[in-house]
Write a protein that holds these residues in place. Structure first.
Motif, PDB file in Angstrom:
ATOM      1  N   GLY A  88      15.393   8.745  13.590  1.00 17.55           N
ATOM      2  CA  GLY A  88      14.626   9.802  13.939  1.00 17.55           C
ATOM      3  C   GLY A  88      13.855   9.682  12.301  1.00 17.55           C
ATOM      4  O   GLY A  88      13.754   8.556  11.548  1.00 17.55           O
ATOM      5  N   TRP A  89      13.069  10.741  12.102  1.00 18.70           N
ATOM      6  CA  TRP A  89      12.098  10.341  10.286  1.00 18.70           C
ATOM      7  C   TRP A  89      13.098  11.011   9.216  1.00 18.70           C
ATOM      8  O   TRP A  89      12.638   9.568   8.502  1.00 18.70           O
ATOM      9  CB  TRP A  89      10.889  11.680  10.484  1.00 18.70           C
ATOM     10  CG  TRP A  89      11.300  13.157  10.383  1.00 18.70           C
ATOM     11  CD1 TRP A  89      11.586  13.914  11.608  1.00 18.70           C
ATOM     12  CD2 TRP A  89      11.575  13.801   9.314  1.00 18.70           C
ATOM     13  NE1 TRP A  89      11.551  15.180  10.724  1.00 18.70           N
ATOM     14  CE2 TRP A  89      12.186  14.942   9.798  1.00 18.70           C
ATOM     15  CE3 TRP A  89      11.970  13.247   8.024  1.00 18.70           C
ATOM     16  CZ2 TRP A  89      12.303  15.896   8.433  1.00 18.70           C
ATOM     17  CZ3 TRP A  89      11.580  14.339   7.078  1.00 18.70           C
ATOM     18  CH2 TRP A  89      12.070  15.360   7.269  1.00 18.70           C
ATOM     19  N   PRO A  90      14.337  11.277   9.751  1.00 20.41           N
ATOM     20  CA  PRO A  90      15.196  11.614   8.468  1.00 20.41           C
ATOM     21  C   PRO A  90      15.233  10.562   8.085  1.00 20.41           C
ATOM     22  O   PRO A  90      15.580   9.978   6.690  1.00 20.41           O
ATOM     23  CB  PRO A  90      15.968  12.518   8.768  1.00 20.41           C
ATOM     24  CG  PRO A  90      15.773  13.598  10.232  1.00 20.41           C
ATOM     25  CD  PRO A  90      14.425  12.141  10.729  1.00 20.41           C
ATOM     26  N   GLY A  91      16.144   9.266   9.138  1.00 18.40           N
ATOM     27  CA  GLY A  91      16.975   8.326   8.152  1.00 18.40           C
ATOM     28  C   GLY A  91      15.821   7.207   8.391  1.00 18.40           C
ATOM     29  O   GLY A  91      16.058   6.809   7.534  1.00 18.40           O
ATOM     30  N   MET A  92      14.512   7.060   9.310  1.00 19.35           N
ATOM     31  CA  MET A  92      13.588   5.920   8.681  1.00 19.35           C
ATOM     32  C   MET A  92      13.193   6.160   7.754  1.00 19.35           C
ATOM     33  O   MET A  92      12.070   5.565   6.803  1.00 19.35           O
ATOM     34  CB  MET A  92      12.430   5.972   9.812  1.00 19.35           C
ATOM     35  CG  MET A  92      11.602   5.119   9.671  1.00 19.35           C
ATOM     36  SD  MET A  92      12.423   3.362   9.953  1.00 19.35           S
ATOM     37  CE  MET A  92      12.731   3.128  10.923  1.00 19.35           C
ATOM     38  N   SER A  93      12.604   7.789   7.413  1.00 21.65           N
ATOM     39  CA  SER A  93      12.379   7.715   5.806  1.00 21.65           C
ATOM     40  C   SER A  93      12.011   7.375   4.976  1.00 21.65           C
ATOM     41  O   SER A  93      12.116   7.128   3.797  1.00 21.65           O
ATOM     42  CB  SER A  93      11.495   9.447   5.458  1.00 21.65           C
ATOM     43  OG  SER A  93      12.407  10.740   5.687  1.00 21.65           O
ATOM     44  N   ALA A  94      14.100   7.621   4.631  1.00 17.06           N
ATOM     45  CA  ALA A  94      15.170   6.873   3.086  1.00 17.06           C
ATOM     46  C   ALA A  94      14.965   5.826   3.467  1.00 17.06           C
ATOM     47  O   ALA A  94      15.094   5.146   2.046  1.00 17.06           O
ATOM     48  CB  ALA A  94      16.825   7.516   3.730  1.00 17.06           C
ATOM     49  N   VAL A  95      14.757   4.959   4.764  1.00 16.12           N
ATOM     50  CA  VAL A  95      14.813   3.292   3.959  1.00 16.12           C
ATOM     51  C   VAL A  95      13.324   3.162   4.319  1.00 16.12           C
ATOM     52  O   VAL A  95      13.423   2.312   3.369  1.00 16.12           O
ATOM     53  CB  VAL A  95      14.810   2.693   6.057  1.00 16.12           C
ATOM     54  CG1 VAL A  95      14.545   1.596   5.932  1.00 16.12           C
ATOM     55  CG2 VAL A  95      16.740   3.361   6.590  1.00 16.12           C
ATOM     56  N   THR A  96      12.275   3.614   4.191  1.00 16.13           N
ATOM     57  CA  THR A  96      10.919   3.790   3.688  1.00 16.13           C
ATOM     58  C   THR A  96      10.826   3.664   2.548  1.00 16.13           C
ATOM     59  O   THR A  96      10.654   2.286   1.802  1.00 16.13           O
ATOM     60  CB  THR A  96      10.259   3.988   4.255  1.00 16.13           C
ATOM     61  OG1 THR A  96      10.139   4.080   6.167  1.00 16.13           O
ATOM     62  CG2 THR A  96       8.190   4.105   4.311  1.00 16.13           C
ATOM     63  N   TRP A  97      11.356   4.882   2.006  1.00 12.62           N
ATOM     64  CA  TRP A  97      11.825   4.835   0.565  1.00 12.62           C
ATOM     65  C   TRP A  97      12.032   3.886  -0.079  1.00 12.62           C
ATOM     66  O   TRP A  97      12.122   4.423  -1.462  1.00 12.62           O
ATOM     67  CB  TRP A  97      12.107   6.336   0.216  1.00 12.62           C
ATOM     68  CG  TRP A  97      10.920   7.438   0.641  1.00 12.62           C
ATOM     69  CD1 TRP A  97      11.244   8.303   1.403  1.00 12.62           C
ATOM     70  CD2 TRP A  97       9.449   7.698   0.221  1.00 12.62           C
ATOM     71  NE1 TRP A  97       9.926   9.504   0.816  1.00 12.62           N
ATOM     72  CE2 TRP A  97       8.791   9.264   0.130  1.00 12.62           C
ATOM     73  CE3 TRP A  97       8.934   6.885  -0.822  1.00 12.62           C
ATOM     74  CZ2 TRP A  97       7.428   9.134  -0.146  1.00 12.62           C
ATOM     75  CZ3 TRP A  97       7.264   6.859  -0.857  1.00 12.62           C
ATOM     76  CH2 TRP A  97       6.708   8.492  -0.805  1.00 12.62           C
ATOM     77  N   ALA A  98      13.196   3.167   0.258  1.00 11.82           N
ATOM     78  CA  ALA A  98      13.812   2.077  -0.518  1.00 11.82           C
ATOM     79  C   ALA A  98      13.295   1.322  -0.711  1.00 11.82           C
ATOM     80  O   ALA A  98      13.741   0.149  -1.897  1.00 11.82           O
ATOM     81  CB  ALA A  98      15.481   2.278   0.027  1.00 11.82           C
ATOM     82  N   SER A  99      12.153   0.984  -0.164  1.00 14.22           N
ATOM     83  CA  SER A  99      11.472  -0.399  -0.097  1.00 14.22           C
ATOM     84  C   SER A  99      10.695  -0.897  -1.118  1.00 14.22           C
ATOM     85  O   SER A  99      10.668  -0.063  -1.990  1.00 14.22           O
ATOM     86  CB  SER A  99      10.761  -0.617   1.390  1.00 14.22           C
ATOM     87  OG  SER A  99       9.489  -2.112   1.106  1.00 14.22           O
ATOM     88  N   VAL A 100      10.734  -2.156  -1.251  1.00 16.66           N
ATOM     89  CA  VAL A 100      10.159  -2.198  -2.783  1.00 16.66           C
ATOM     90  C   VAL A 100       8.859  -2.170  -3.185  1.00 16.66           C
ATOM     91  O   VAL A 100       7.770  -1.999  -4.184  1.00 16.66           O
ATOM     92  CB  VAL A 100      10.273  -3.985  -3.181  1.00 16.66           C
ATOM     93  CG1 VAL A 100      11.708  -4.284  -3.381  1.00 16.66           C
ATOM     94  CG2 VAL A 100       9.578  -4.480  -2.490  1.00 16.66           C
ATOM     95  N   LEU A 101       7.673  -1.979  -1.896  1.00 15.26           N
ATOM     96  CA  LEU A 101       6.406  -1.700  -1.664  1.00 15.26           C
ATOM     97  C   LEU A 101       6.914   0.276  -1.616  1.00 15.26           C
ATOM     98  O   LEU A 101       5.474   0.678  -2.390  1.00 15.26           O
ATOM     99  CB  LEU A 101       5.985  -1.716  -0.791  1.00 15.26           C
ATOM    100  CG  LEU A 101       5.965  -3.443  -0.068  1.00 15.26           C
ATOM    101  CD1 LEU A 101       5.211  -3.087   0.461  1.00 15.26           C
ATOM    102  CD2 LEU A 101       5.044  -4.278  -1.606  1.00 15.26           C
ATOM    103  N   ALA A 102       7.635   0.922  -2.195  1.00 17.72           N
ATOM    104  CA  ALA A 102       7.426   2.361  -2.171  1.00 17.72           C
ATOM    105  C   ALA A 102       6.762   2.868  -3.496  1.00 17.72           C
ATOM    106  O   ALA A 102       6.022   3.609  -3.862  1.00 17.72           O
ATOM    107  CB  ALA A 102       8.459   2.801  -1.610  1.00 17.72           C
TER     108      ALA A 102
END
Length: 458
Positions: A88-102
């Motif tokens: 779901g979005w809670p897990g995927m948003s956390a992974v996304t914000w951890a990216s170096v591009l964020a």
């Protein structure tokens, strides 16, 4: 230089980790003061937004817990055995914000927004910084797959441009159906899946007999009285899902009461958010009209959770819990068990509800198309989302990561396929279907925008 960048990254992640219930109130309060709103009024506005989002999160968490358990039980009773449980979005948003591009996507999205405003390519002013993660995901996933940061940044820009154009597209619809003047919801599943409903609507309008079927919560209430009220509809739907999960009143009726509570509380929570947004929205309009006169037509880009206050959206969201599981069961080759995003299916079909003017019959058809496409794309992007999860250290080797929210996004799928060509047939089919959907959406709702504009000027 690297020390400075690492320091900024640390500050950025520290703020993001506080979540939208803190990020947005601070942003709104600061923006309000900068625009000339009195500090006391600005602080109160920010706090009201924070209160609204806390309330929204409490309801979503309650739905995730109760609906999640019911969904698992239903899956077991239906004999559904799927190998990948989507986070779901809670897990995927956390992974996304951890990216170096964020760390660069927030200023990049703001720059894109300002440039489009300057060149009159959008009327949407985005102040919902948290949901920039949707744009970030396209770039982060592209970078994880291709290893090229420039392709990643291009992905952010492409998604941002489409986001702001969709914000313009949905503004008249949101004002007309949801009665939310001067705002739009350009982000995430609500926005990018809306065009599919437009295409379905065009097809249904051409089918004699079917085009006359109209079923709405308000219409139901007129016919059967109190039994059609949202609180009763929520209880009935929740109880039915509870019985499908486990034929036991001790399980079914508590779920029914919780869904009845959602139907009653969600609109009231949305009012808190709108009350907090009113000062900055009015002040922004005042300043723009002072500088640009009647030519100043802007809408404020906000979180799509505002749309969840509509009874038809909540009703459709509850209905689509079992429907989505059924779709997952019948799609050939599907490996995804919908779970993390089941409680927030309302986001996926909220614009569809407005497109169909609350007609639940049409929403059921277009929503089924939306969820089928989303689940199919999510299957195709598992390796991409897994690569992103491993790149940021969120998952270990051997673990697969999937989420319908963004993992099932046609924008991301088409963009990355253009650089990988892993599934040419899939690319052609999805690009054709989504291209037709966008064409139907802009052709239909441009007319509504022009009509609304004419009314305002008369």
């Amino acid at each position: 230089m690297m020390t400075f960048i690492n320091g900024m990254s640390g500050v950025f992640h520290y703020i993001v980790d506080m979540g939208p219930s803190v990020m947005l109130p601070v942003l709104i309060a600061v923006l309000s003061v900068l625009l000339g709103v009195k500090p006391g009024k600005a602080v109160r506005a920010g706090l009201m937004i924070g209160v609204g989002f806390v309330g929204m999160n409490l309801i979503v968490e309650m739905m995730s817990d109760s609906m999640g358990q019911a969904a698992q039980a239903m899956a077991e009773r239906l004999g559904v055995s799927l190998s990948i449980v989507e986070v779901g979005w809670p897990g995927m948003s956390a992974v996304t914000w951890a990216s170096v591009l964020a760390v660069v996507t927030i200023p990049l999205s703001i720059a894109v927004n300002m440039l489009m405003l300057a060149f009159k390519q959008t009327k949407t002013i985005n102040i919902d910084i948290w949901n920039v993660w949707h744009m970030t995901f396209t770039g982060a996933a592209a970078y994880a797959v291709t290893g090229n940061r420039w392709i990643g940044l291009l992905g952010v820009i492409v998604h941002a441009v489409i986001t702001f154009k969709l914000g313009d597209l949905w503004a008249p619809l949101i004002a007309d159906y949801f009665e939310l003047e001067g705002v739009t919801t350009p982000h995430g599943t609500a926005s990018y899946l809306g065009p599919v409903a437009c295409l379905v609507d065009v097809v249904i309008e051409r089918i004699p007999g079917v085009n006359r079927i109209n079923l709405t919560v308000s219409g139901l209430q007129e016919k059967i009285g109190v039994l059609g009220e949202p609180v009763v509809v929520g209880f009935v739907l929740g109880s039915v899902i509870g019985f499908l999960a486990e034929p036991d009143p001790q399980t079914a009726f508590p779920l029914g009461i919780k869904m009845a509570a959602v139907m009653v509380l969600m609109p009231r929570i949305v009012k808190c958010i709108m009350e907090g947004l009113f000062p900055v929205s009015e002040r922004m309009k005042e300043l723009l009209h002072r500088r640009m006169g009647d030519a100043a037509e802007v809408t404020i880009g906000l979180d799509p959770s505002l749309l969840l206050g509509d009874p038809d959206v909540v009703t459709a969201g509850i209905l689509f819990v079992p429907v989505t599981l059924l779709i997952a069961l019948i799609i050939p080759g599907n490996r995804i068990l919908p779970f993390g995003d089941l409680a927030t299916i309302g986001f996926f079909i909220s614009i569809a509800v407005a497109v169909h003017k609350g007609n639940l019959f049409r929403t059921l058809i277009s929503g089924s198309c939306i969820m089928a496409m989303t689940i199919w794309i999510t299957n195709q992007t598992v390796e991409w989302t897994t690569a992103l999860g491993r790149q940021v250290g969120a998952i270990s080797e051997g673990t697969l990561l999937a989420a319908m929210d963004q993992g099932g996004c046609p924008i991301t799928y088409i963009f990355i396929q253009l650089f990988t060509w892993e599934n040419i047939i899939g690319l052609v089919v999805i690009a054709a279907l989504y291209g037709l959907s966008l064409y139907a959406a802009f052709r239909t709702h441009r007319r509504k925008f022009l009509e609304q504009k004419a009314v305002r000027h008369n």
